[in-house]
Design a protein around this motif. Structure first.
Motif, short mmCIF file in Angstrom:
data_model
loop_
_atom_site.label_atom_id
_atom_site.label_comp_id
_atom_site.label_asym_id
_atom_site.label_seq_id
_atom_site.Cartn_x
_atom_site.Cartn_y
_atom_site.Cartn_z
N ALA B 382 -18.07 34.55 -4.94
CA ALA B 382 -17.09 34.10 -5.93
C ALA B 382 -15.91 33.43 -5.24
N HIS B 383 -15.42 34.04 -4.15
CA HIS B 383 -14.26 33.48 -3.44
C HIS B 383 -14.53 32.05 -2.98
N PHE B 384 -15.63 31.84 -2.24
CA PHE B 384 -15.73 30.50 -1.65
C PHE B 384 -16.15 29.46 -2.67
N HIS B 385 -16.79 29.90 -3.78
CA HIS B 385 -17.02 28.90 -4.83
C HIS B 385 -15.72 28.57 -5.54
N TYR B 386 -14.81 29.53 -5.65
CA TYR B 386 -13.51 29.21 -6.26
C TYR B 386 -12.75 28.19 -5.45
N VAL B 387 -12.77 28.30 -4.12
CA VAL B 387 -12.04 27.29 -3.34
C VAL B 387 -12.82 25.99 -3.22
N ILE B 388 -14.13 26.08 -3.07
CA ILE B 388 -14.86 24.82 -2.85
C ILE B 388 -15.12 24.10 -4.16
N VAL B 389 -15.54 24.79 -5.20
CA VAL B 389 -15.73 24.09 -6.48
C VAL B 389 -14.37 23.83 -7.13
N GLY B 390 -13.54 24.90 -7.22
CA GLY B 390 -12.24 24.74 -7.86
C GLY B 390 -11.32 23.80 -7.08
N GLY B 391 -11.55 23.63 -5.79
CA GLY B 391 -10.74 22.71 -4.99
C GLY B 391 -11.47 21.40 -4.75
N VAL B 392 -12.55 21.45 -3.97
CA VAL B 392 -13.18 20.22 -3.51
C VAL B 392 -13.92 19.49 -4.63
N VAL B 393 -14.76 20.23 -5.38
CA VAL B 393 -15.57 19.53 -6.39
C VAL B 393 -14.68 19.00 -7.51
N PHE B 394 -13.66 19.77 -7.89
CA PHE B 394 -12.71 19.23 -8.88
C PHE B 394 -12.09 17.94 -8.35
N ALA B 395 -11.73 17.93 -7.05
CA ALA B 395 -11.13 16.73 -6.47
C ALA B 395 -12.11 15.58 -6.47
N LEU B 396 -13.39 15.87 -6.19
CA LEU B 396 -14.38 14.80 -6.18
C LEU B 396 -14.54 14.22 -7.58
N LEU B 397 -14.63 15.10 -8.57
CA LEU B 397 -14.79 14.60 -9.94
C LEU B 397 -13.54 13.83 -10.37
N ALA B 398 -12.35 14.38 -10.03
CA ALA B 398 -11.11 13.68 -10.36
C ALA B 398 -11.07 12.32 -9.65
N GLY B 399 -11.48 12.33 -8.35
CA GLY B 399 -11.46 11.10 -7.58
C GLY B 399 -12.42 10.07 -8.12
N VAL B 400 -13.58 10.52 -8.60
CA VAL B 400 -14.54 9.57 -9.17
C VAL B 400 -13.90 8.86 -10.36
N HIS B 401 -13.25 9.62 -11.25
CA HIS B 401 -12.63 8.97 -12.41
C HIS B 401 -11.44 8.12 -12.00
N PHE B 402 -10.65 8.62 -11.03
CA PHE B 402 -9.41 7.94 -10.65
C PHE B 402 -9.69 6.64 -9.91
N TYR B 403 -10.62 6.66 -8.95
CA TYR B 403 -10.84 5.49 -8.11
C TYR B 403 -11.99 4.63 -8.59
N TRP B 404 -12.71 5.06 -9.63
CA TRP B 404 -13.84 4.24 -10.11
C TRP B 404 -13.41 2.81 -10.41
N PRO B 405 -12.31 2.60 -11.15
CA PRO B 405 -11.91 1.21 -11.42
C PRO B 405 -11.63 0.43 -10.13
N LYS B 406 -11.05 1.07 -9.12
CA LYS B 406 -10.76 0.33 -7.88
C LYS B 406 -12.04 -0.01 -7.14
N MET B 407 -13.05 0.88 -7.22
CA MET B 407 -14.29 0.64 -6.48
C MET B 407 -15.23 -0.30 -7.20
N PHE B 408 -15.27 -0.20 -8.55
CA PHE B 408 -16.30 -0.96 -9.27
C PHE B 408 -15.72 -1.94 -10.28
N GLY B 409 -14.44 -1.88 -10.55
CA GLY B 409 -13.84 -2.84 -11.48
C GLY B 409 -14.04 -2.50 -12.94
N THR B 410 -14.51 -1.29 -13.25
CA THR B 410 -14.63 -0.88 -14.65
C THR B 410 -14.04 0.52 -14.79
N MET B 411 -13.62 0.85 -16.01
CA MET B 411 -13.06 2.19 -16.24
C MET B 411 -14.13 3.11 -16.80
#
Lengths: 110, 625
Positions: B382-411
């Motif tokens: 539970a601990h390491f999934h809380y830091v890795i999913v709650g930290g890293v995977v959330f950041a990856l999903l957030a980053g995909v939405h945030f930087y998608w327009p810069k990388m591909f030119g669409t929202m």
């Protein structure tokens, strides 16, 4: 050398300054080189004089550390401007390696 | 998904990506490859949760379960989370510092292909007689005893992909030190660039121990060495130390870039300067430094003795201080800001309580005597999934939405994005929160099944239902990507309207040379400063001139392919196959031949001429026409 770089095409620019600087650099290099040879002689003497190994081994290691410092800072110019990043990373690497070796010496082969 | 709007054949696009040295295209390759591995790791997780949904289940066999849990961990860490983060670093960091590419574009491509072939090799184990089954940590005595080729796949695959990661890290370090735009001092770098820098330094120092230990494991298993074989005078504990000297910095390699992504998102959507910028930088560096002093907290129960345990326990607790600094800075960035709850911001806000929960259980485990109770239970899971999913995977999903327009030119669609978020967020907490209690009630990690009537039934079922929710979230994200790509509605330079850093001043996606003129950086949040003075473009730091660009190259692919082939030779050598040694030598010959070709043949790249840049008087391109 780093301190010879200039973005001017005029070869006479700062000529006196660069000349003085190079002369100083050379003086330090010769002095360090002499010291390093002296260290080598001293370590051979320490072994030949048959001192206790509890003195000889740490002593030679200490000399080695000083020599590495000389090599890096005087021969490889790590003390000059523009070498901050390599210096930072080398010291970080040395720290990590040291901690690792220390840990292995103390808690694995106990 | 082509980066430049022009018609070209499918084969030519493929060839373009196989030979590219452009950091933006390599970022897309990382995103695709890392995304595929993420889905594979996700499917493995689903199978694990399906097996554990009810007591005494026989959905998978015990042996297959071991393979699934090993491959889930290995894939998610080495082949999904890290490459996806490297993808974002590639896509964003050079733009954030105002560079035209990374320092070594060729090495960048080589790093990607090494990772890709290493990951491919590891996953081929599923089809070639069984995957690795000794856990992602692959502790030596167990992994030496493992039959079949599973662990060989693990050792060789990770070795190859580790080379790639190490190259990527060195490349980013050199880029950030040397290629910042005029005026971009260290203390004006955006926080994602800072975290990339520190994470790259961690890669530089953490991967050599992994390389060394995997070499020892490979030689133990394949070439008759006895590094870890106690019966022959080896020491099995050495593997654990080496693995965790790498493994603990590794988790900071994952979380620091995640912190960086969230820092960008918080300040963008709170429309405020990041609170306590310099303390954020300090905290990042301090976390990186302390990350090397705490590895033995993974080994409290090994029997290192009370002194070693106490030292590492205290060092571990110390890490909570810089992390706490960061959490409070984020909160104070939001405080009083003009907040917009876009999808990336939702992930960022959800990240704070989730990650703090993971951090708190981390402090609990840092207490060495208490850790004897938690060790190898679901509490750890539970601990390491809380830091890795709650930290890293959330950041990856957030980053995909945030930087998608810069990388591909669409929202990406905000509406579907919010559904993704809700499903993933609820699913995540449903899956892992209950696992704390399962662990405290005594359910051990890595068990294939459990008996009914021990109070574990309901908790495990809830956990499995949560996993299904997360799967729905990911499927919605994929759907979102497809819909967005088909619609193909192009967006401008600054689609979020509140971009603060340099990347939002240039077109989405940027031209292949990024900046027509290198920008002059006048402070932190350079683009925001210009916007506040009523300008729409950056101040150029140089007149328009020829731009020197590298040529594409197929050599990185060939170098990596050679190691991939050689790995098969090394592995089947154990079975006394006659062809094994020739294949090993042949593969190495391909690699070294390609390296020699690269060294001998001069490739000076090409220039984009000033006239061509002048003709193109689109105001959006580069800095300013």
């Amino acid at each position: 050398m780093v301190n010879n770089q200039s973005n001017s095409n005029n070869p006479r620019l700062n000529y006196d300054f660069r000349r003085k600087k190079n002369a100083e650099g050379m003086r330090i290099q010769v002095a360090t080189f002499t010291l390093m040879i002296f260290f080598t002689v001293v370590s051979f003497v320490a072994v030949a004089a048959d001192f206790s190994k509890w003195f000889v081994i740490p002593f030679i290691l200490l000399l080695a550390v000083v020599q590495v410092g000389f090599q890096l800072y005087y021969f490889m110019h790590m003390s000059e401007k523009g070498h901050e990043a390599p210096s930072l990373f080398m010291w970080s690497g040395i720290t990590v390696a040291f901690v690792t070796v220390l840990a292995f010496m103390t808690i694995i082969w106990w | 998904m082509s980066t430049i709007a022009q018609k070209r054949g499918f084969a030519s696009t493929i060839w373009d990506y196989l030979t590219t040295v452009d950091h933006k295209k390599i970022a897309i390759l990382y995103l695709i490859a890392g995304g595929i591995f993420f889905l594979m790791g996700g499917i493995e997780a689903m199978m694990i949760r399906a097996q554990l949904a009810v007591p005494n289940n026989d959905f998978v066999s015990a042996g297959l379960y071991n393979e699934l849990l090993t491959m889930h961990g290995t894939t998610m860490i080495f082949l999904a989370a890290m490459p996806l983060l490297l993808g974002f670093m590639n896509a964003v960091m050079p733009l954030q510092i105002g560079a035209r590419d990374v320092a070594f574009p060729f090495v960048n491509a080589l790093g990607f292909w090494l990772f890709f072939f290493g990951g491919l090799f590891l996953n081929l184990s599923w089809f070639l007689g069984g995957a690795p089954d000794a856990g992602w940590t692959s502790y030596a005595s167990l992994s030496l005893a493992s039959e079949g080729h599973g662990i060989d796949f693990y050792a060789l695959g990770l070795q190859i992909s580790g080379f790639g990661t190490l190259m990527g890290g060195i490349n980013f370090l050199v880029t950030i030190i040397n290629m910042r735009a005029p005026g971009m001092t260290y203390m004006r770098m955006p926080l994602f660039t800072w975290t990339t820098f520190v994470a790259s330094a961690l890669i530089l120092f953490a991967f050599p121990p992994l390389t060394a230990s995997i070499f020892m494991l490979s030689f133990d298993r394949m070439f008759g060495a006895n590094f870890f074989n106690v019966a022959a005078g080896g020491n099995t504990i050495i593997w654990e130390h080496f693995f965790w000297i790498f493994g603990h910095p590794e988790v900071y390699i994952l979380i620091l870039p995640a912190f960086g992504i969230f820092s960008e998102i918080f300040s963008t959507f709170s429309r405020k300067r990041l609170f306590g910028y310099s303390s954020m930088v300090f905290a990042t560096v301090l976390i990186g430094f302390l990350g090397f002093m705490v590895w033995a907290h993974h080994m409290f129960t090994v029997g290192l003795g009370p002194v070693a345990n106490a030292i590492f326990a205290v060092a571990t607790m110390a890490i909570a201080v810089p992390t706490g600094i960061k959490i409070f800075n984020w909160l104070l960035t939001i405080w009083g800001g003009s907040i917009k709850f876009t999808v990336p911001m939702l992930y960022a806000v959800a990240f704070i309580p989730s990650f703090v929960a993971g951090g708190v259980t981390g402090i609990m485990q840092a207490v060495a005597p208490a850790d004897y109770q938690y060790h190898d239970t679901y509490f750890i899971v539970a601990h390491f999934h809380y830091v890795i999913v709650g930290g890293v995977v959330f950041a990856l999903l957030a980053g995909v939405h945030f930087y998608w327009p810069k990388m591909f030119g669409t929202m990406l669609s905000e509406k579907i994005g919010k559904f993704t978020f809700v499903f993933f967020f609820i699913g995540f907490h449903l899956t892992f929160f209950i696992q704390h209690f399962l662990g405290l009630m005594g359910m051990p990690r890595r068990v294939w099944t459990f008996l009914p009537g021990q109070g574990l039934d309901a908790g495990n079922l809830i956990s499995s239902i949560g996993a299904a929710f997360m799967a729905i979230g990911v499927i919605l994200l994929l759907l979102n990507v497809v819909i967005t790509s088909v619609k193909n509605e192009r967006v401008g330079n600054d689609p979020w309207e509140d971009g603060r850093t340099l990347e939002w001043a240039i077109p989405s996606p940027p031209p292949f040379y990024n900046f027509k003129q290198l920008p002059l950086v006048r402070g932190l949040d350079a683009y925001w400063l210009e916007k506040m003075e009523g300008k729409t473009t950056l101040t150029p730091a140089e007149p328009i001139g020829d731009i020197h660009m590298p040529n594409g190259s197929f050599t990185p692919f060939v170098i990596s392919l050679g190691l991939f082939i050689a790995a098969f030779g090394a592995m089947y050598h154990v079975d006394d196959k006659a062809w094994a040694i020739p294949v090993l030598i042949g593969g190495l010959a391909i690699t070294f031949g390609a390296m020699a070709y690269r060294s001998i043949k001069d490739d000076h790249g090409f220039h984009i001429h000033k006239e061509d840049l002048m003709d193109d008087d689109n105001e959006d391109k580069g800095v300013k026409a």
